[in-house]
Design an enzyme around this catalytic site. Sequence first.
Site, PDB file in Angstrom:
ATOM      1  N   LEU A 137      43.630  57.470   1.336  1.00 32.46           N
ATOM      2  CA  LEU A 137      44.411  58.583   0.210  1.00 32.46           C
ATOM      3  C   LEU A 137      44.615  57.821  -0.956  1.00 32.46           C
ATOM      4  O   LEU A 137      45.194  56.884  -0.750  1.00 32.46           O
ATOM      5  CB  LEU A 137      45.771  59.143   1.015  1.00 32.46           C
ATOM      6  N   ASP A 138      44.319  58.384  -2.178  1.00 33.74           N
ATOM      7  CA  ASP A 138      44.855  57.776  -3.228  1.00 33.74           C
ATOM      8  C   ASP A 138      46.295  57.512  -3.519  1.00 33.74           C
ATOM      9  O   ASP A 138      47.011  58.136  -2.734  1.00 33.74           O
ATOM     10  CB  ASP A 138      44.401  58.551  -4.520  1.00 33.74           C
ATOM     11  N   SER A 139      46.544  56.411  -4.177  1.00 35.18           N
ATOM     12  CA  SER A 139      48.032  56.179  -4.223  1.00 35.18           C
ATOM     13  C   SER A 139      48.985  57.302  -4.717  1.00 35.18           C
ATOM     14  O   SER A 139      50.029  57.371  -4.286  1.00 35.18           O
ATOM     15  CB  SER A 139      48.062  55.041  -5.077  1.00 35.18           C
ATOM     16  N   PHE A 140      48.276  58.161  -5.453  1.00 34.49           N
ATOM     17  CA  PHE A 140      49.450  59.305  -6.063  1.00 34.49           C
ATOM     18  C   PHE A 140      49.574  60.327  -4.945  1.00 34.49           C
ATOM     19  O   PHE A 140      50.461  61.257  -4.830  1.00 34.49           O
ATOM     20  CB  PHE A 140      48.804  59.631  -7.364  1.00 34.49           C
ATOM     21  N   ALA A 141      48.712  60.265  -3.807  1.00 33.04           N
ATOM     22  CA  ALA A 141      48.499  61.315  -2.962  1.00 33.04           C
ATOM     23  C   ALA A 141      49.375  61.110  -1.607  1.00 33.04           C
ATOM     24  O   ALA A 141      49.793  59.735  -1.370  1.00 33.04           O
ATOM     25  CB  ALA A 141      47.159  61.704  -2.359  1.00 33.04           C
TER      26      ALA A 141
END
Length: 613
Positions: free
Chosen positions: A45-49
């Site tokens: 998962l992307d860091s912002f997610a």
Amino acid sequence: MRKKQTEPLSGVLLFAKQSGITSFSSLWSIKHALGTDKVGHTGTLDSFADGLLVVLSGSLTHLVPHITGFRKTYQAVVCFGCATDTLDPCGRIVEEGSAPSRAQVLDACAKLSGALLQVPPVYSAVHVGGRRASDMARGGKDVRLEPRQIFVYRNELVDFREPTETDPCAYALLDISCSKGTYIRALARDMAAAMGTCAYLCALRRTSVGPFSLDDAACARQLPPFTLDSGIQQRLRDAALRKPDEGECIGDIQRHFLPFSPELAARCGFLSDELKEEAAQAYQNGRPLSGRMFVRLDEAPPDDGYRAPGKIAVFYPGRQFAGMIQLQDGRLSYEFVVPRRKGGAAAFRVFTWQQLLQGDFPLAWKKTGTALAVGSFDGMHAGHAALLDEIAAQKELVGGIVTFSASFKNAGTAAELSSLRQRLDFCAQKGLVFAIVIDFSEDFSKMEGSDFIRTLVESCNMRFLAEGYDFRCGYKGALTMRELPRLAQVHGFRLSPVDDVLQDGERISSSRIRQAVRDADFVAARKMLRRPYAYDCEGLAWKPLASDGAGDAARWFGALRRSRQELPPDGTYDCAALSGGNSVRALCELAGNELRLRLPQECDAARVQEIIF
């Protein structure tokens, strides 16, 4: 920090990743909680997610590609009318456009569903010529990626916000179900393009991976509500400041860890086979596979699309995970083998009474329900074995025992027949998977028997209890088998009274075995134990002694006894020493608190696990 396991448990952990940190960084807490470095996740998962990470440990890391292929669901907040270079809130704004209406977004959701060709974002982990596309883009190079086939099963508009005087953009909360390889950032980009505008992803939460749900994940309670408003307000800088509670997170991880079982294999889409005992060694040695080596277990994959054709999970007798095999064109072949561990201890877990009271019991096991037997189990004789066999036969429940760290009935008056380790190993060999070990204290002794039973029902969902007719528990042993049927009816569990096991016309008991050991009557002890009497050598500090003139054929070692385990009278005994899994002939001398062991020259006393009389 817990000591790292040399052979980590093979299992699955559902983990709720926080926004503001990478998927890789999230694994640190998991490694710390499980005491292992051998873990792998099944899709970043992307860091912002935030949201669900399915983490595999031990030998199950081999299955990462299969779990990665599961269908995934997301909730996403998309900003229409503005775009960043990364298509997420981490990038810089590079484009502005018009804000679409709700009707236009609904139409775009319908168009961007089904089978699609999608070009991954330039800022992604896709490799081009051996390098990450994102690294090349940040280096100023022009990156061109080929479109990929994906499938969007569901793309629904949940909530929508029109532009305002202070914010010219429109925002949409989407519910998306998609195939492996789908980039939600790219889906937002393509929806905007279909409406003649631009977009980027404000916030993203993964809610399921195949049959696994975020609701069942460790640390899910630490995630904030995911709404249109929260997604609009989310910024990476703010998210990074929300640090999860480390202590609560570690405890939650330990509660949610799922050792690999036939039931879990079925959820992952595998059939399950159990090895016949006589075939286990041939399987471990890589001998040719035959269907005659296995028995098909009852658990079958659910009929919901999560299947792995030809993939079969293998378990040793006692349901210890043994690896994976494949059936193709009528032939069986190995995928990987997990070595069998002595006593099945790899899958066996131990909980304290305090952990049970604090709720530190696996939620999946509590949901399934447990089958229990309660007792001191001193010696683990044939009568105890009958109880454990009754527990192990309850295949639909999770089997375990409730016992004590010491044989409290004889505290201060008699030694024990078995160490706690020996008792737990015996349980694992019988196919049980956990034990609740109680440090018997004055406070615990004052607990009423009805409160004790109620705690077991509430804390680990006891649904089956097997006990002998001499069962007693609670304050002054007031609760007996006579009162148990009423409690079973009140609390809704099944009670199974188990008959005594007789030897030479008398009931087998720990006291009879103890007397046999004291009389050095090892034949009688063996008959009642159904195995030789063994003294646990764990913790003994052996020292070599002076030669007795026997030459190089053998050597004496001495140690002071540390446990309260029963030994025969002082004297010299022929015995065997269990060392490194092998049994060697030995001679044992007992004199007060001193033990002397005469071993073959090649045998190291420090490796001796048990003295077998």
